[in-house]
Design an enzyme around this catalytic site. Structure first.
Site, PDB file in Angstrom:
ATOM      1  N   SER A  52       0.829  -1.216   0.000  1.00 41.08           N
ATOM      2  CA  SER A  52       0.000   0.000   0.000  1.00 41.08           C
ATOM      3  C   SER A  52       0.862   1.265   0.000  1.00 41.08           C
ATOM      4  CB  SER A  52      -0.974   0.003   1.185  1.00 41.08           C
ATOM      5  OG  SER A  52      -0.289   0.142   2.401  1.00 41.08           O
ATOM      6  N   MET A 129      10.145  -7.124   4.319  1.00 46.35           N
ATOM      7  CA  MET A 129      10.169  -7.780   5.618  1.00 46.35           C
ATOM      8  C   MET A 129      11.430  -8.594   5.892  1.00 46.35           C
ATOM      9  SD  MET A 129       7.546  -6.631   6.993  1.00 46.35           S
ATOM     10  CE  MET A 129       7.411  -7.619   8.472  1.00 46.35           C
ATOM     11  N   ARG A 130      12.528  -8.262   5.250  1.00 42.30           N
ATOM     12  CA  ARG A 130      13.770  -8.969   5.523  1.00 42.30           C
ATOM     13  C   ARG A 130      14.833  -7.991   5.989  1.00 42.30           C
ATOM     14  NH1 ARG A 130      12.858 -13.710   4.619  1.00 42.30           N
ATOM     15  NH2 ARG A 130      14.974 -14.425   5.011  1.00 42.30           N
ATOM     16  N   ILE A 131      15.743  -8.510   6.798  1.00 38.78           N
ATOM     17  CA  ILE A 131      16.857  -7.681   7.256  1.00 38.78           C
ATOM     18  C   ILE A 131      17.996  -7.844   6.258  1.00 38.78           C
ATOM     19  CG2 ILE A 131      18.551  -7.335   9.093  1.00 38.78           C
ATOM     20  CD1 ILE A 131      16.402  -8.432  11.035  1.00 38.78           C
ATOM     21  N   HIS A 148       8.845   2.815   8.769  1.00 37.22           N
ATOM     22  CA  HIS A 148       8.654   1.959   9.945  1.00 37.22           C
ATOM     23  C   HIS A 148       7.464   2.487  10.748  1.00 37.22           C
ATOM     24  CE1 HIS A 148       9.691  -0.747  13.202  1.00 37.22           C
ATOM     25  NE2 HIS A 148       9.489   0.261  14.021  1.00 37.22           N
ATOM     26  N   THR A 180      20.573   1.804   7.471  1.00 37.55           N
ATOM     27  CA  THR A 180      21.964   1.511   7.814  1.00 37.55           C
ATOM     28  C   THR A 180      22.023   0.065   8.295  1.00 37.55           C
ATOM     29  OG1 THR A 180      21.693   2.174  10.114  1.00 37.55           O
ATOM     30  CG2 THR A 180      22.357   3.907   8.548  1.00 37.55           C
ATOM     31  N   ASP A 184      16.272  -0.639  11.879  1.00 36.09           N
ATOM     32  CA  ASP A 184      15.402   0.513  12.145  1.00 36.09           C
ATOM     33  C   ASP A 184      16.168   1.645  12.848  1.00 36.09           C
ATOM     34  OD1 ASP A 184      13.232  -0.920  11.073  1.00 36.09           O
ATOM     35  OD2 ASP A 184      12.818  -1.856  13.015  1.00 36.09           O
ATOM     36  N   GLN A 212      -1.502   7.439   7.629  1.00 34.36           N
ATOM     37  CA  GLN A 212      -0.522   8.528   7.727  1.00 34.36           C
ATOM     38  C   GLN A 212       0.780   8.165   7.010  1.00 34.36           C
ATOM     39  OE1 GLN A 212      -1.350  11.521   8.768  1.00 34.36           O
ATOM     40  NE2 GLN A 212      -3.388  10.670   9.095  1.00 34.36           N
TER      41      GLN A 212
HETATM   42  C1  GRF Z   1       3.811  -0.676   6.892  1.00 32.55           C
HETATM   43  O1  GRF Z   1       3.177  -0.531   8.126  1.00 32.55           O
HETATM   44  C2  GRF Z   1       5.256  -0.280   7.004  1.00 32.55           C
HETATM   45  O2  GRF Z   1       5.486   0.737   7.928  1.00 32.55           O
HETATM   46  C3  GRF Z   1       5.895  -1.552   7.488  1.00 32.55           C
HETATM   47  O3  GRF Z   1       5.198  -2.586   6.858  1.00 32.55           O
HETATM   48  C4  GRF Z   1       3.910  -2.131   6.489  1.00 32.55           C
HETATM   49  C5  GRF Z   1       3.848  -2.306   5.004  1.00 32.55           C
HETATM   50  O4  GRF Z   1       2.624  -2.030   4.467  1.00 32.55           O
HETATM   51  N1  GRF Z   1       7.300  -1.534   7.204  1.00 32.55           N
HETATM   52  P1  GRF Z   1       2.423  -2.026   2.877  1.00 32.55           P
HETATM   53  O5  GRF Z   1       3.003  -3.326   2.330  1.00 32.55           O
HETATM   54  O6  GRF Z   1       3.123  -0.838   2.308  1.00 32.55           O
HETATM   55  O7  GRF Z   1       0.947  -1.968   2.704  1.00 32.55           O
END
Ligand code: GRF
Length: 259
Positions: A52, A129-131, A148, A180, A184, A212
């Site tokens: 999104s 979602m990966r480091i 974040h 970095t 986070d 937001q």
């Molecule tokens: C968001 O809350 C973002 O802050 C976090 O993962 C979520 C991702 O949402 N890192 P989307 O995939 O952009 O909808």
């Protein structure tokens, strides 16, 4: 505070815009420099899920509010729902499937190569979602962004919304920061605050924070792409030439102005 008014599908700054530098508001008189003065920034957006935030950025570009082009949307898994939206918009997509790599370093290398092949000015992690390992982070140092869902440095990591509620926090929000090697932990560029109400649960709060986020990410990108926001290793962050060590705060939209 800079207030964005909804017009059509996106947001654009109101006439009476201003931003908070650090934590002390400073007025700014008119719309920021015309986007047309700058060559479009080349973005590569990296996702893992619904995407999104990617859609919010793409909408801002389509609405002429962000001087950028999305050169590639890359996902680390084929199930990322945001890929379908990217294809619908006829944007180039790629999948670098993390399950195909036995070692994290090999995945990192493949992802970095794919990103670099699109020659981006900015690498935009949006729900990725990966480091990432240091090699990738250093390769794109100073031009890789992440969003974040908390007011960093508070609540790095996962489950931020529930953790804020469990702690009885009254203020929550989202942060766009440079990436970095510290999770986070990179320099904060911009934040937006969301009030926590006693009736909140994690889902309700996540929804408001996400709304937001969709304002915050295009806004920070716009400041960067127009050259108003600059971060350098020695001097840190500056907005319009003025140091803003804590990042800039995006004003909370007022109900009456959301028409
Ligand atoms: C968001 O809350 C973002 O802050 C976090 O993962 C979520 C991702 O949402 N890192 P989307 O995939 O952009 O909808």
């Amino acid at each position: 505070m800079l207030v964005y008014r909804r017009r059509g599908r996106g947001y654009r700054p109101s006439r009476d815009d201003s931003v908070s530098r650090g934590r002390s508001p400073v007025s700014r008189s008119a719309d920021s420099a015309a986007a047309s003065c700058y060559p479009p920034g080349r973005l590569v957006v990296v996702i893992s899920g619904r995407g999104s935030n990617f859609v919010a950025i793409a909408d801002a570009i389509e609405a002429g509010q962000l001087p950028a082009t999305i050169e590639l949307v890359v996902a680390d898994r084929s199930s990322a729902a945001g890929l379908a939206e990217a294809r619908r918009r006829q944007l180039p997509t790629a999948i670098v499937d993390y399950t195909s790599y036995e070692q994290r370093e090999l995945f990192d290398q493949a992802l970095a190569e794919r990103i670099a092949s699109a020659n981006p000015d900015w690498v935009v992690l949006a729900g990725f979602m990966r480091i990432l390992g240091c090699a990738v982070v250093e390769r794109f140092a100073g031009r890789m962004l992440n969003i974040h869902p908390s007011l960093l440095p508070a609540y790095p990591g996962l489950n931020t919304h529930q953790r804020v509620i469990d702690d009885g926090g009254e203020k929550h929000g989202a942060t766009v920061h440079l990436v970095t090697g510290e999770l986070d932990g990179g320099p904060i560029l911009g934040q937006v605050e969301v009030a926590v109400s006693p009736q909140d649960n994690a889902l309700l709060l996540a929804d408001r924070v996400l709304n937001q986020e969709h304002r915050l990410y295009p806004w920070v990108l716009k400041l960067l792409l127009e050259g108003r926001m600059v971060w350098t290793p020695g001097a840190g962050l500056a907005l319009d030439g003025v140091p803003v060590p804590d990042g800039v705060l995006l004003g909370v939209e007022r109900e009456a102005e959301c028409q």
